[in-house]
Each structure stands twice: as structure tokens, then as C-alpha cells.
Write a protein that holds these residues in place. Structure first.
Motif, mmCIF file in Angstrom:
data_model
loop_
_atom_site.group_PDB
_atom_site.id
_atom_site.type_symbol
_atom_site.label_atom_id
_atom_site.label_comp_id
_atom_site.label_asym_id
_atom_site.label_seq_id
_atom_site.Cartn_x
_atom_site.Cartn_y
_atom_site.Cartn_z
ATOM 1 N N HIS A 129 2.459 -55.634 -1.991
ATOM 2 C CA HIS A 129 2.421 -55.316 -3.171
ATOM 3 C C HIS A 129 1.270 -56.039 -3.048
ATOM 4 O O HIS A 129 1.241 -57.424 -2.881
ATOM 5 N N SER A 130 -0.032 -55.619 -3.788
ATOM 6 C CA SER A 130 -1.345 -55.793 -4.326
ATOM 7 C C SER A 130 -1.942 -56.003 -2.938
ATOM 8 O O SER A 130 -3.403 -56.373 -3.459
ATOM 9 N N ARG A 131 -1.913 -55.979 -2.066
ATOM 10 C CA ARG A 131 -2.870 -55.843 -1.344
ATOM 11 C C ARG A 131 -2.438 -54.347 -0.150
ATOM 12 O O ARG A 131 -1.277 -53.840 -0.803
ATOM 13 N N LYS A 132 -3.642 -53.658 0.525
ATOM 14 C CA LYS A 132 -3.174 -52.559 1.498
ATOM 15 C C LYS A 132 -2.548 -53.387 2.589
ATOM 16 O O LYS A 132 -1.750 -51.826 3.654
ATOM 17 N N GLU A 133 -3.366 -53.893 3.213
ATOM 18 C CA GLU A 133 -3.060 -54.627 4.212
ATOM 19 C C GLU A 133 -1.810 -55.065 4.851
ATOM 20 O O GLU A 133 -1.209 -56.235 4.676
ATOM 21 N N LYS A 151 6.448 -53.039 2.515
ATOM 22 C CA LYS A 151 5.024 -52.151 2.033
ATOM 23 C C LYS A 151 4.588 -53.151 1.513
ATOM 24 O O LYS A 151 5.227 -53.723 0.113
ATOM 25 N N THR A 177 -4.245 -51.381 7.721
ATOM 26 C CA THR A 177 -3.406 -50.774 6.542
ATOM 27 C C THR A 177 -2.190 -50.294 6.324
ATOM 28 O O THR A 177 -1.332 -49.793 7.421
ATOM 29 N N TYR A 178 -0.886 -50.187 6.273
ATOM 30 C CA TYR A 178 0.850 -49.602 6.142
ATOM 31 C C TYR A 178 0.512 -48.123 5.824
ATOM 32 O O TYR A 178 1.159 -47.652 6.790
ATOM 33 N N HIS A 179 -0.579 -47.697 5.395
ATOM 34 C CA HIS A 179 -1.011 -45.991 5.349
ATOM 35 C C HIS A 179 -0.650 -45.962 6.886
ATOM 36 O O HIS A 179 -1.054 -45.147 7.430
ATOM 37 N N ASP A 210 -7.648 -55.579 9.396
ATOM 38 C CA ASP A 210 -7.194 -55.322 7.654
ATOM 39 C C ASP A 210 -6.367 -53.959 8.460
ATOM 40 O O ASP A 210 -6.499 -52.443 7.835
#
Length: 84
Positions: A60-64, A58, A19-21, A17
Motif C-alpha cells: 500500500h502506498s508504494r509499489k516495491e 500487496k 515491484t509487486y506487479h 525496487d
């Protein structure tokens, strides 16, 4: 433990999990510069330090990030540490 060490520890624990962030924050803390070629670059973002590029898509539709992206990120950071 500072934020950079926490994120590195988390990255190398092979999370599902991450994330991109978190990746963007970690790369910024490591001194990478984000490059985006404008509106035509889409969701592919390049981070660069010492001529070592890291490309992240990046999500799309998910953060991971996906497993292969996490593995690539780990390898590139290790490459950077060898060069320093």
C-alpha cells in the motif's frame, strides 16, 4: 532474452525496487495460479504451483516489495526448481 528470464535475472540481482506487479507477472510466467479469498482476504495474495504456496502482501502506498519479501520469493522459486 525473454520476459521470464529478464525478471528472474532482475529478481536474483537483489533489487531494491522490485515491484509487486513484476512479482505477479513472474509468478504467472512460471505457472503459478493466483488465489484470492474474496473481499475478506485483504491484501494478502497466495500464488500456488505444485503445492508450493507463495504469499505476497500487496503493498500500500508504494509499489516495491520489501527486502524480506524478495528473499522469500527467491527461496520459494529455488524450491520449485529443485522439485521439478
Amino acid at each position: 532474452m525473454n520476459n521470464k528470464k529478464k525478471l528472474l535475472s532482475r529478481l536474483y540481482s537483489n533489487p531494491t525496487d522490485f515491484t509487486y506487479h513484476e512479482a505477479r507477472t513472474l509468478l504467472t510466467l512460471l505457472g503459478f495460479t493466483k488465489y484470492n479469498k474474496g473481499k475478506t482476504s485483504g491484501s494478502r495474495i497466495m500464488f500456488l504451483k505444485n503445492n508450493i504456496p507463495i504469499y505476497l502482501h500487496k503493498p500500500h502506498s508504494r509499489k516495491e516489495l520489501l527486502h524480506y519479501q524478495i528473499k522469500e520469493l527467491q527461496e520459494k522459486i529455488m524450491e520449485l526448481k529443485k522439485d521439478e
